[in-house]
Design a protein around this motif. Sequence first.
Motif, PDB file in Angstrom:
ATOM      1  N   GLY A   1       0.822  -1.204   0.000  1.00 37.88           N
ATOM      2  CA  GLY A   1       0.000   0.000   0.000  1.00 37.88           C
ATOM      3  C   GLY A   1       0.853   1.249   0.000  1.00 37.88           C
TER       4      GLY A   1
ATOM      5  N   VAL B   1       1.840   1.669  -6.261  1.00 39.53           N
ATOM      6  CA  VAL B   1       1.230   0.427  -5.781  1.00 39.53           C
ATOM      7  C   VAL B   1       0.986  -0.514  -6.951  1.00 39.53           C
ATOM      8  CG1 VAL B   1      -0.709  -0.611  -4.551  1.00 39.53           C
ATOM      9  CG2 VAL B   1       0.149   1.624  -3.834  1.00 39.53           C
TER      10      VAL B   1
ATOM     11  N   SER C   1      -4.013  -3.804   1.413  1.00 44.90           N
ATOM     12  CA  SER C   1      -3.564  -2.495   0.929  1.00 44.90           C
ATOM     13  C   SER C   1      -4.193  -1.383   1.758  1.00 44.90           C
ATOM     14  CB  SER C   1      -3.927  -2.323  -0.546  1.00 44.90           C
ATOM     15  OG  SER C   1      -3.242  -1.215  -1.100  1.00 44.90           O
TER      16      SER C   1
ATOM     17  N   ILE D   1      -6.066  -0.473  -8.031  1.00 46.97           N
ATOM     18  CA  ILE D   1      -5.277  -1.525  -7.396  1.00 46.97           C
ATOM     19  C   ILE D   1      -5.897  -2.898  -7.650  1.00 46.97           C
ATOM     20  CG2 ILE D   1      -4.676  -2.482  -5.121  1.00 46.97           C
ATOM     21  CD1 ILE D   1      -4.207   0.422  -4.220  1.00 46.97           C
TER      22      ILE D   1
ATOM     23  N   SER E   1      -4.096  -6.076  -9.459  1.00 43.48           N
ATOM     24  CA  SER E   1      -3.601  -7.109  -8.551  1.00 43.48           C
ATOM     25  C   SER E   1      -3.850  -8.515  -9.073  1.00 43.48           C
ATOM     26  CB  SER E   1      -4.268  -6.968  -7.177  1.00 43.48           C
ATOM     27  OG  SER E   1      -3.830  -7.993  -6.311  1.00 43.48           O
TER      28      SER E   1
END
Length: 292
Positions: free
Chosen positions: A80, A87, A104, A124, A128
């Motif tokens: 994070g 990130v 995060s 994010i 991810s």
Amino acid sequence: MEQLRGSGVALVTPFKANESIDWNALEKLIDHVINGGIDYVVSLGTTGETPTLSAEEKLDIIKFTFEKVNKRIPVVVGIGDYNTRDVVKRLETCPLDEAIAVLSVAPYYSKPSQEGIFQHYKAIAQASPKPVILYNVPGRTGRNMTADTTLRLAHEVENIVAMKEASGDMVQCMQIIKDKPKDFLVISGDDALALPQLACGMDGVISVAANYFAADFSAMVKAALANNIPAARALHYKLHEAFDLMFAENNPAGIKAFLQHGGLMEQAFRLPVVPVSSGLNEKIKAYLDKNK
């Protein structure tokens, strides 16, 4: 994601007096929490003093944790920052094959709007390779992620599967629990509030205290999730004074004092974190001596 139900522990990063990482102590800590019944570990959470670690050290800690856990329990990796692009880049390059999920933290210091927080997490989640756990801790980030923002992310962004909620606001917590998707997990991030939050319907805890009190804390969580509130209450009050001492000055300075007195590591830090005051250190030692 049922593996995230129960007790997780946000591992500290042990240092030596010269501020290098104490790998032997980290291995000892991993074995300690697993033997104590913890369900999963979080590597590189806030408690791991991640702002003081270099990018290379973070990669080394992730790899070392995977190796020493050796698939005995799941591993969550903390990734994070307040820079969304950074990130995303780290998610693309970190070795996450053996991780069950990514934790995060909400963007800190910049204090974005709720829409900014939503877009940060959406980016994010899309980048991810692993499911994402939101982390709301306004005492550290300077901005609360509201229940409405959490629920919007939970309902609209597929790869977001859970929330570590550490606002300390019980009304906000209950709103999230009440209106969340069925398979979305809500995890406590407050050791002292864990029992009432579990009683309200949370799915588990990511704990600081469990670094030291692994057996009692995991037993408390298991009892609460089994709706054995009397047993969970007894363990909660057994640990209640320790929670107060642990967070009286700083996290992770408090938990590292417990761990040092327990023979698991030194009280060593990197600035700006410093050891607890001598007065608090003596109170912690006295508490442990009294409760042997």
